[in-house]
Design an enzyme around this catalytic site. Structure first.
Site, PDB file in Angstrom:
ATOM      1  CE  LYS A 224      11.753  43.886  51.014  1.00 41.41           C
ATOM      2  NZ  LYS A 224      11.898  42.427  51.188  1.00 41.41           N
TER       3      LYS A 224
ATOM      4  CB  ALA B 117      14.888  40.516  56.503  1.00 43.23           C
ATOM      5  CG  ASP B 118      15.144  41.506  49.909  1.00 42.10           C
ATOM      6  OD1 ASP B 118      13.961  41.864  49.812  1.00 42.10           O
ATOM      7  OD2 ASP B 118      15.744  40.882  49.016  1.00 42.10           O
ATOM      8  CD  GLN B 119      17.588  34.111  51.448  1.00 42.14           C
ATOM      9  OE1 GLN B 119      16.521  33.575  51.162  1.00 42.14           O
ATOM     10  NE2 GLN B 119      18.378  33.664  52.393  1.00 42.14           N
TER      11      GLN B 119
END
Length: 184
Positions: free
Chosen positions: A44, A60-62
């Site tokens: 991203k 960011a990612d989760q």
């Protein structure tokens, strides 16, 4: 929300990466959820970085992982209910990755793995919770909002609160201070 509350000026830019394809590829290659969250955050940030030369871009990612299964945001209320039933009485991890990229180069990254244990709750409580929260649960990978009535779903939580909400904020703020974005 977290950056805004911390007083950080920023712009939200969609990356338009195919998250599902990246997850499918990584999962097929045997990657764990934390590595996948890191890779998604980087993909991203790199994509946005191409459109903003010289800018510091945060990605960011989760990914929620429970018993080897990865959970995505529920598509509808039936899926939200199924997620919560699957998580009830179990511990899950929120594999969270954040990175900062400039001109396509990763300058910094951080990983967090908070663990959350849902309590055993009745179907009646679950129905009440879903009615109370409504479609707001569709915006969360676990079909809960810990910052709201979702707190009642849990028996124990271990890990950084900001990371649970989706961003290892304190390490990110430290990086931004070190790079002159925020005052020391």
């Amino acid at each position: 929300m977290l950056l805004e509350a911390a007083g950080v000026a920023f712009e939200i830019v969609s990356s338009a990466v195919d998250e599902e394809e990246i997850k499918r590829s990584l999962r097929g290659a045997g990657a764990d959820a934390a590595s996948a969250a890191d890779a998604l955050a980087l993909a991203k940030a790199r994509r946005v970085s191409q459109r903003y030369p010289g800018a510091l871009v945060v990605g960011a990612d989760q990914i929620l992982e429970c018993g080897g299964q990865w959970f995505d945001k529920p598509a509808d209320m039936d899926h939200a209910r199924a997620h919560l039933v699957a998580l009830r009485g179990r511990t899950h991890v929120l594999a969270t990755g954040v990175c900062v990229v400039r001109d396509g180069e990763r300058l910094w990254h951080e990983r967090a793995r908070p663990a959350l244990t849902m309590r055993e709750f009745s179907d009646r409580f679950l129905d009440h919770y879903l009615a109370l929260e409504g479609t707001a649960v569709l915006s969360s990978v676990g079909a809960y909002r810990l910052e709201g009535p979702g707190a009642q779903l849990f028996a124990a939580i271990a890990g950084d609160h900001f990371s649970i909400l989706g961003l290892p904020l304190l390490p990110l703020l430290d990086f931004l201070r070190q790079h002159g974005v925020l005052e020391r």
